[in-house]
Design a protein around this motif. Sequence first.
Motif, PDB file in Angstrom:
ATOM      1  N   ALA A  26      71.136  51.944  29.415  1.00  0.00           N
ATOM      2  CA  ALA A  26      70.582  51.993  30.770  1.00  0.00           C
ATOM      3  C   ALA A  26      69.378  51.070  30.879  1.00  0.00           C
ATOM      4  N   GLU A  27      69.272  50.398  31.997  1.00  0.00           N
ATOM      5  CA  GLU A  27      68.153  49.494  32.209  1.00  0.00           C
ATOM      6  C   GLU A  27      66.898  50.276  32.576  1.00  0.00           C
ATOM      7  N   ALA A  28      65.766  49.812  32.060  1.00  0.00           N
ATOM      8  CA  ALA A  28      64.493  50.452  32.368  1.00  0.00           C
ATOM      9  C   ALA A  28      64.078  50.086  33.790  1.00  0.00           C
ATOM     10  N   PRO A  29      63.303  50.944  34.457  1.00  0.00           N
ATOM     11  CA  PRO A  29      62.811  50.608  35.794  1.00  0.00           C
ATOM     12  C   PRO A  29      61.909  49.378  35.741  1.00  0.00           C
ATOM     13  N   VAL A  30      61.776  48.673  36.859  1.00  0.00           N
ATOM     14  CA  VAL A  30      61.006  47.423  36.866  1.00  0.00           C
ATOM     15  C   VAL A  30      59.516  47.652  37.040  1.00  0.00           C
ATOM     16  N   GLY A  31      59.116  48.845  37.470  1.00  0.00           N
ATOM     17  CA  GLY A  31      57.698  49.088  37.684  1.00  0.00           C
ATOM     18  C   GLY A  31      57.366  50.557  37.738  1.00  0.00           C
ATOM     19  N   ARG A  32      56.058  50.823  37.841  1.00  0.00           N
ATOM     20  CA  ARG A  32      55.572  52.203  37.834  1.00  0.00           C
ATOM     21  C   ARG A  32      54.362  52.314  38.761  1.00  0.00           C
ATOM     22  N   LEU A  33      54.240  53.443  39.436  1.00  0.00           N
ATOM     23  CA  LEU A  33      53.090  53.692  40.300  1.00  0.00           C
ATOM     24  C   LEU A  33      51.910  54.146  39.445  1.00  0.00           C
ATOM     25  N   THR A  34      50.887  53.325  39.381  1.00  0.00           N
ATOM     26  CA  THR A  34      49.721  53.632  38.555  1.00  0.00           C
ATOM     27  C   THR A  34      48.581  54.243  39.371  1.00  0.00           C
ATOM     28  N   VAL A  35      48.655  54.126  40.693  1.00  0.00           N
ATOM     29  CA  VAL A  35      47.697  54.780  41.586  1.00  0.00           C
ATOM     30  C   VAL A  35      48.466  55.314  42.783  1.00  0.00           C
ATOM     31  N   VAL A  36      48.254  56.570  43.110  1.00  0.00           N
ATOM     32  CA  VAL A  36      48.821  57.164  44.316  1.00  0.00           C
ATOM     33  C   VAL A  36      47.712  57.963  44.989  1.00  0.00           C
TER      34      VAL A  36
END
Length: 201
Positions: A26-36
């Motif tokens: 499975a491919e890893a996600p391209v990004g991540r939310l570091t501030v919400v």
Amino acid sequence: MKRRNITAVMAFVLMLVLSLAGAVGAEAPVGRLTVVDGRVDVLRPGQSRAEPVGLNATVDAGDIVRTKSNSFAEIVFSDGAVLKVSENSRLEIKDYTLTENDKRKSGLLRLLRGKIRATVPKTLGRIIPISRGPSNFEVETPTAVAGVRGTDFFVWFDRGTTGVFVLDGTVETRGVAHPENAIMVGAGYFTLVHRGEEARN
């Protein structure tokens, strides 16, 4: 009885191997939310309703990130690019393709409303070619396309007008209505592209 046990164990092992193979493939996600900060949600491809997201939620190509009033989000992509999404914004990650070493092959973001700031660390290289090749990175709106050759810039879209302001580097900007007429916006300068018009200095 022993034969049945052996068969059951073999079936279990086979299922485990297949599940692990699927996880590895499975491919890893391209990004991540570091501030919400505030209310932020993501509409995934194939879903009819957006889901509220929090810190460390992942994003992938095809996702639409939405921020509400008095809300803010920061996305860090796997290649190190950072995207800050202001309140009342709607951003689609149309394409974000990475190599096995997390180098960007192509990146296309679509800002449907609101404002974003994109920053590419200087350690990844000051120049980001906009040609259809390695490290392509573009932000499009309903009226303009900003192709990045710099490291730090703003793009906003409101009431049919796109604005591009460059803090560092150069951003090639062209109107959707006249894509053949592109201008280069340097650090410290900005341009506005209205609906149906071309980009102008």
